[in-house]
Write an enzyme that holds these catalytic residues in place. Structure first.
Site: not given
Ligand code: GLA
Length: 698
Positions: A157-158, A315
């Site tokens: 994730n990210e 997201e």
């Molecule tokens: C990021 C993360 C998520 C969450 C969002 C909150 O995009 O990927 O898990 O923490 O930020 O804005």
């Protein structure tokens, strides 16, 4: 690697938008999962990302796996017809991993270890992390790799959001291996790093460290190589996980990028080819002067990464986030405007963080699709409305944005232009790119974002902002483009150094001197807040330079400041095209005027009515159809010329589209209507009767 079309992920007979969120069922009980699935159906959700932070539940102790809860969640979603964007679960290691292997924790530039307790607390080069994370991916992929609900893989994730830069000894050793690969010999490294300066010549690879905190300024070339290495190192984790997934599954693989103003650690131009789908996370950033303009920019960058093809917004927030100093909630209609701006600029998938608002943990006050207040809320209504809207726009999925203007942007230039010990700290790369972008956007010009050195064929104009370091090849793409009839606008501090950031001598801006027909002897940055006047009525800040026109026509000169009478804006006829040089930081209005003038000069169709208006207008095209998106950011109703069928509210539009304050309208243009503005289609051509209609509406 050829991309999987986002609009075909769900095996629909016809292309459709994906719609959904991150779903974190770990935080809820099984009764809630059932309610969630029913509500997802109600909202029109068709794809959710699960198992993003699942590791500690799936593997509570090393090698002891427990998939019972995830199995149930997968089945519930499947039974409700909701596709799964399945996380590999590796984004945050469980407590046992770093408790047993403290060396896997990341180290900051001052040599301190960061502790467990947040997320992403691992060193990207750690072999321990790599081994355990891949073991988990193996389990997840083997278990769900052929499950029909799994439409997409979501690696980690990210990646690199918090831990891109680790300075520990393991990272240092990985950095040295990366450098050996890049340079082959120490001599080549010493040459590229300019180690003759300040007694820095290396005699052994083992002496090279990560650029930890030093007393004075460090070596700029070392710093930039370390940033390149760090981006590659994180990408390597993606590659390793993707390789495991591909052994078990035919579903496409991606991860969520962070094309945003506050994270610059990953060079996504180098990552994009590895993704089956390009996906981005984007949050409105209220710390910026123009948050919605930055949203448009990020969307265009993401489309650039997707090579112009549709992409996925993985997201965004339905309303406020929790991580800015002041977390501003969205006003009525704002979420829809934000979303449809992404769609206008090429998104075929829309997701949020997150489905159901958490009640524990540090993100309790982050908005969600299903807020704490439940379904009796404005947020829920907007979520349901968006689901319906995306269905109404379904025929747009799969179409592309077409632009006449390219704007060069890159993460490497961001790192290099913003290095310390430059002429002024007032010059910030992203700000300069944003200024050029915002000026074009304010004039209604849609741009494609391209990497330095990208092919420019097919464009009418290219804008190069503060591109400090350029290779000869990258510079040649711009010169060749202009020689062949294209137009270029280049702004100050571009073309100063070569590919290893060595200054090009003989006069600035070295790489573009001939193209621009100018020669600069010396930079004259201004004091913070100092403004200079130009003889065409413009003002400017930050930067001036002692510039001589060597063939270029002088468009504007300074009236005052350190260099009165010196050219500030020039235009040079070069081959079949022309190249403009903006040698100073023009005020916003003058920058927009100058860029619009250069665009008109280049034959870019401009709609003068859009200049300074609150309308954002973008066209998507495909299969012989054109879709006009008009987003009204203002608080008064607006008119825009269009003929065709409006898709959100329905109805035929004959010549004039009314876009209520704060609303978005999307028109499938009639075949004979021009997709781009022409002289006849500007608002001057709007009938007086339509103006009356709007007056009545107000
Ligand atoms: C990021 C993360 C998520 C969450 C969002 C909150 O995009 O990927 O898990 O923490 O930020 O804005």
């Amino acid at each position: 690697m050829s991309k999987t079309p986002v609009s075909e992920l769900l095996d629909a007979e016809l292309p459709r938008f994906t719609y959904g969120a991150d779903y974190n069922p770990e935080q809820w009980d099984p009764e809630t999962w059932l309610e969630d699935a029913r509500l997802m159906q109600q909202a029109g959700v068709n794809l959710v990302a699960v198992n993003i932070f699942g590791w500690a539940q799936l593997e509570p102790l090393p090698g002891e796996y427990d998939f019972r809860r995830l199995d149930q969640v997968v089945e519930i979603l499947h039974e409700h017809g909701i596709g799964i964007n399945l996380g590999t679960g590796t984004s945050s290691p469980p407590p046992w991993l770093t408790a047993e292997h403290p060396d896997a924790l990341p180290m900051t530039a001052d040599g301190t270890r960061r502790a467990f307790g947040g997320r992403q607390a691992y060193c990207p080069s750690s072999p321990v992390f790599r081994e355990h994370s891949l073991a988990l991916v193996e389990q997840v992929a083997a278990r769900y790799g052929r499950h029909p609900a799994v439409k997409l893989w979501h690696v980690s994730n990210e990646l690199g959001c918090h831990n891109a830069h680790c300075y520990c000894p393991v990272s240092a050793s990985a950095f040295r291996a990366w450098l050996e690969q890049r340079y082959g010999t120490l001599d080549a490294l010493n040459e590229a790093w300019g180690t003759a300066f300040w007694s820095q010549r290396y005699a052994a690879w083992e002496h090279i460290q990560t650029p930890m905190l030093t007393l004075s300024t460090g070596n700029p070339a070392q710093a930039v190589d370390y940033l390149r290495f760090s981006s590659d190192e994180i990408l390597d984790q993606y590659r390793a996980e993707a390789a495991v997934l591909r052994r078990h599954s035919a579903a496409p693989v991606t991860t969520n990028f962070m094309v945003t103003a506050h994270i610059r650690a990953l060079d996504y131009w180098g990552w994009a080819a590895e993704m089956d789908v390009i996906a981005n996370d984007h949050y409105l950033d209220h710390r910026l002067a123009q948050p919605t303009a930055e949203l448009s920019f990020a969307a265009d960058v993401t489309r650039g990464l997707a090579g112009g093809e549709p992409w996925m917004l993985m997201e965004q927030a339905t309303s406020a986030v929790n991580w800015q100093p002041h977390n501003i909630a969205k006003t009525p209609g704002e979420m829809l405007r934000n979303t449809l701006t992404h769609v206008a600029r090429g998104a075929d998938g829309i997701s949020f963080f997150q489905w159901r608002a958490s009640v524990q943990g540090s993100e309790r006050f982050h908005s969600a699709m299903l807020p704490h207040a439940g379904t009796d809320s404005a947020v829920w209504q907007s979520v349901v409305e968006l689901g319906r809207t995306l269905e109404r726009l379904r025929e747009v999925a799969g179409t592309r944005v077409v632009a006449d203007v390219a704007l060069v942007f890159g993460w490497e230039p961001w790192w290099i232009t913003d290095l310390d010990s430059h002429p002024t700290t007032e010059l910030r790369y992203l700000e300069q790119v944003h200024r050029a972008y915002n000026a074009l956007r304010a004039s209604g010009v849609t741009v494609d974002i391209v990497a330095p050195g990208a092919e420019l064929d097919g464009y009418r104009m290219v804008v190069v902002a503060a591109l400090h370091s350029v290779t000869d090849e990258q510079a040649a793409t711009v010169s060749d483009f202009v020689a062949a009839g294209g137009h270029a606008v280049i702004t100050f501090f571009s073309g100063i150094t070569d590919g290893v950031d060595r200054v090009r001598t003989g006069g600035y801006p070295g790489a573009f001197r001939e193209l621009l027909g100018v020669l600069t002897e010396e930079f004259f940055p201004l004091h913070p807040g100092e403004t200079v006047a130009l003889d065409d009525g413009a003002t400017a800040t930050i930067w001036t330079e002692r510039l001589h026109a060597r063939g270029a026509e002088v468009v504007a000169s300074y009236l005052d400041g350190p260099l009165p009478g010196t050219p500030a804006v020039t235009r040079n006829a070069f081959g079949a095209g022309a190249a403009w040089y903006l040698a100073t930081n023009l005020d916003e209005v003058s920058l927009a005027r100058t860029l619009a003038r250069a665009a008109a000069d280049a034959g870019v169709a401009l709609d003068p009515a859009l200049a300074g208006s609150e309308l954002e207008v973008v066209v998507r095209q495909g299969s012989g159809r054109s879709y006009l998106f008009v987003i009204n950011h203002g608080d008064t109703d607006a008119l825009h010329p269009a003929t065709g069928t409006e898709l959100i509210e329905g109805g035929d539009i004959a010549g004039t589209l009314v876009v209520p304050a704060g609303a978005v309208r999307v028109v499938r243009l009639s075949a004979q209507a021009p997709a781009r503005p022409t002289a006849e289609s500007t608002p001057d051509a709007i009938r007086e009767s339509d103006r009356e209609e709007v007056r009545e509406l107000r």
